[in-house]
Write a protein that holds these residues in place. Structure first.
Motif, PDB file in Angstrom:
ATOM      1  N   LEU A   8    -103.602 -82.486 -13.838  1.00 41.68           N
ATOM      2  CA  LEU A   8    -103.807 -81.741 -15.080  1.00 41.68           C
ATOM      3  C   LEU A   8    -103.724 -82.702 -16.256  1.00 41.68           C
ATOM      4  N   HIS A   9    -104.753 -82.705 -17.079  1.00 45.62           N
ATOM      5  CA  HIS A   9    -104.792 -83.537 -18.285  1.00 45.62           C
ATOM      6  C   HIS A   9    -104.556 -82.632 -19.492  1.00 45.62           C
ATOM      7  N   PRO A  28     -97.113 -75.100 -24.935  1.00 42.61           N
ATOM      8  CA  PRO A  28     -96.449 -73.815 -24.691  1.00 42.61           C
ATOM      9  C   PRO A  28     -96.427 -73.470 -23.197  1.00 42.61           C
ATOM     10  N   GLY A  29     -95.341 -72.855 -22.764  1.00 40.96           N
ATOM     11  CA  GLY A  29     -95.214 -72.456 -21.362  1.00 40.96           C
ATOM     12  C   GLY A  29     -96.339 -71.542 -20.916  1.00 40.96           C
ATOM     13  N   ALA A  35    -102.779 -72.745 -16.794  1.00 44.16           N
ATOM     14  CA  ALA A  35    -103.325 -73.884 -16.049  1.00 44.16           C
ATOM     15  C   ALA A  35    -103.000 -73.751 -14.561  1.00 44.16           C
ATOM     16  N   VAL A  36    -101.792 -73.309 -14.233  1.00 41.03           N
ATOM     17  CA  VAL A  36    -101.404 -73.092 -12.831  1.00 41.03           C
ATOM     18  C   VAL A  36    -102.272 -71.991 -12.222  1.00 41.03           C
ATOM     19  N   TRP A  93     -95.168 -73.891  -6.369  1.00 35.65           N
ATOM     20  CA  TRP A  93     -95.810 -74.983  -7.099  1.00 35.65           C
ATOM     21  C   TRP A  93     -94.755 -75.767  -7.867  1.00 35.65           C
ATOM     22  N   GLN A  94     -95.076 -77.023  -8.121  1.00 36.87           N
ATOM     23  CA  GLN A  94     -94.205 -77.896  -8.910  1.00 36.87           C
ATOM     24  C   GLN A  94     -95.088 -78.757  -9.799  1.00 36.87           C
ATOM     25  N   LEU A  95     -94.738 -78.814 -11.077  1.00 32.37           N
ATOM     26  CA  LEU A  95     -95.448 -79.659 -12.025  1.00 32.37           C
ATOM     27  C   LEU A  95     -94.597 -80.895 -12.261  1.00 32.37           C
TER      28      LEU A  95
END
Length: 126
Positions: A8-9, A28-29, A35-36, A93-95
């Motif tokens: 993710l850019h 912002p969250g 995006a997720v 998921w994990q960012l």
């Protein structure tokens, strides 16, 4: 088998950073969650019907490059939001920072779960 991580850019200059927060901008969250959601649809080919357990560990500054990693969640009961919807798939998921050396804390920027619609193509929201 899970799909490969998604890169993710985060744009460096965007109107959404101007007010969030003045002097110390961050993404912002809600934008990270969107995006997720989009990445899950692209990676799994199924719409997201529920997002749960989201935790934001660190701010994500503009201009960041992040890795979105898919994970098998620990075994647990069904989500209340997906009861009665057989065939839903739960994925963690994990960012994380794109390069480990860019993140001195060693890892997670955010994490959570998505619940994917059944593979039948049936419109369950309908």
């Amino acid at each position: 088998m899970l799909p490969p991580p998604v890169v993710l850019h985060v744009p460096d200059a965007a109107f959404l950073h101007e007010e969030h927060f003045p002097g110390a901008p961050c993404v912002p969250g809600s934008c990270l969650m969107e995006a997720v959601r989009k990445a899950a649809l692209q990676s799994f080919g199924r719409p997201v019907i529920c997002m749960a357990q989201a935790r934001f560990r660190r701010f994500v500054p503009p201009g960041s490059v992040c890795r979105l990693i898919w994970k098998l969640p620990p075994s647990a009961g069904p989500s209340p939001d997906t009861e009665g919807m057989p065939g839903c798939r739960r994925v963690g998921w994990q960012l994380a920072a794109a390069l480990p050396e860019e993140d001195a804390s060693g890892g997670r920027l955010a994490e959570g779960e998505v619940w994917l619609a059944p593979d039948s193509g049936e419109d369950i929201c309908g």
